[in-house]
Design a protein around this motif. Sequence first.
Motif, PDB file in Angstrom:
ATOM      1  N   LYS A  23      50.188 -46.328 -41.643  1.00 47.76           N
ATOM      2  CA  LYS A  23      51.052 -47.827 -40.959  1.00 47.76           C
ATOM      3  C   LYS A  23      51.505 -48.355 -42.000  1.00 47.76           C
ATOM      4  O   LYS A  23      52.523 -49.320 -41.272  1.00 47.76           O
ATOM      5  N   LEU A  24      51.390 -48.448 -43.612  1.00 43.21           N
ATOM      6  CA  LEU A  24      52.569 -48.982 -44.277  1.00 43.21           C
ATOM      7  C   LEU A  24      54.301 -48.755 -44.193  1.00 43.21           C
ATOM      8  O   LEU A  24      55.092 -49.131 -43.507  1.00 43.21           O
TER       9      LEU A  24
ATOM     10  N   LYS B 255      45.887 -45.219 -43.478  1.00 40.37           N
ATOM     11  CA  LYS B 255      46.617 -46.207 -44.170  1.00 40.37           C
ATOM     12  C   LYS B 255      47.859 -46.548 -44.674  1.00 40.37           C
ATOM     13  O   LYS B 255      49.212 -47.675 -44.223  1.00 40.37           O
TER      14      LYS B 255
ATOM     15  N   GLU C 214      42.311 -51.191 -49.515  1.00 40.83           N
ATOM     16  CA  GLU C 214      42.745 -50.502 -50.934  1.00 40.83           C
ATOM     17  C   GLU C 214      42.031 -51.101 -52.058  1.00 40.83           C
ATOM     18  O   GLU C 214      41.533 -50.703 -53.084  1.00 40.83           O
TER      19      GLU C 214
ATOM     20  N   GLY D  25      46.616 -45.606 -50.106  1.00 38.96           N
ATOM     21  CA  GLY D  25      46.391 -46.156 -49.398  1.00 38.96           C
ATOM     22  C   GLY D  25      45.646 -44.689 -48.799  1.00 38.96           C
ATOM     23  O   GLY D  25      46.086 -43.434 -49.736  1.00 38.96           O
TER      24      GLY D  25
ATOM     25  N   LEU E  53      52.933 -46.059 -51.843  1.00 42.88           N
ATOM     26  CA  LEU E  53      52.302 -46.409 -50.744  1.00 42.88           C
ATOM     27  C   LEU E  53      51.032 -45.685 -51.800  1.00 42.88           C
ATOM     28  O   LEU E  53      50.545 -44.864 -51.624  1.00 42.88           O
TER      29      LEU E  53
ATOM     30  N   GLU F  17      49.587 -55.970 -46.102  1.00 38.69           N
ATOM     31  CA  GLU F  17      49.451 -54.968 -44.712  1.00 38.69           C
ATOM     32  C   GLU F  17      50.889 -55.040 -44.476  1.00 38.69           C
ATOM     33  O   GLU F  17      51.169 -54.831 -42.890  1.00 38.69           O
TER      34      GLU F  17
ATOM     35  N   GLN G  43      49.725 -51.360 -52.229  1.00 33.04           N
ATOM     36  CA  GLN G  43      48.382 -51.609 -51.630  1.00 33.04           C
ATOM     37  C   GLN G  43      48.377 -51.688 -50.732  1.00 33.04           C
ATOM     38  O   GLN G  43      48.348 -53.270 -50.098  1.00 33.04           O
ATOM     39  N   HIS G  44      47.468 -50.675 -49.889  1.00 36.03           N
ATOM     40  CA  HIS G  44      47.185 -51.109 -48.404  1.00 36.03           C
ATOM     41  C   HIS G  44      45.682 -52.515 -48.753  1.00 36.03           C
ATOM     42  O   HIS G  44      45.150 -51.790 -49.926  1.00 36.03           O
ATOM     43  N   LYS G  45      45.674 -53.546 -47.885  1.00 35.67           N
ATOM     44  CA  LYS G  45      44.689 -54.454 -48.365  1.00 35.67           C
ATOM     45  C   LYS G  45      43.807 -53.724 -48.554  1.00 35.67           C
ATOM     46  O   LYS G  45      42.157 -54.727 -48.957  1.00 35.67           O
TER      47      LYS G  45
END
Length: 197
Positions: free
Chosen positions: A114-115, A111, A38, A107, A105, A62, A34-36
């Motif tokens: 990006k991850l 996002k 989110e 987000g 993933l 991230e 989880q993207h931070k």
Amino acid sequence: MARPTCNTCHFVKTDCICAHVKTLSNRTNIIVLQHKGEEKNAKNTVRLAELIYSNITVLVGETPEDFEALKELPQNSSALLYPTEDAEPLEDNNTASHLTHLIVLDGTWKKANKLFFSLDILSQFKQVSFSQLPENRYHIRKANRMDSLSSLEAIAYTLNLTEKLAMEPAYTALEAMMENQFKHMPAEVRARYKQND
């Protein structure tokens, strides 16, 4: 002053959805990255997935250092759910039957991308995706792609394909969360979302 929240679902008590949650026991280990950005988003569906599925781990961050746990996953039976050109369709029974760990993933597309591109370790895992999708039922958040599913829907569909788990518990919880969000919207905004149902 902060409003009291439910100790189980963590929504404010007036929006508690516990009565709409059915717990399912899944064999596949679901690993959510989880993207931070989110983590505290009220519209994020991973919190629903955590309530429904018994075998799920959420890692928030991230940078590669935030996801060191990925190094412990078995590479031959773990896969990343991501729609690359080389992704194997989960509708293929041979792909699904060998899966023990699924990386998701969480987000927005920006996002998630990006991850994907910042975590070199992800390239070590096979990529899987869907050859056909169920209808996206989550209308609260806008998606940049027509083939987008919320994280909850993607997890539910995967487990339906790999373990024949019913998708209805995910849809029921999602609908309850959306109805709570609709309650807090101005009438004209709520009507616009309802028209898209």
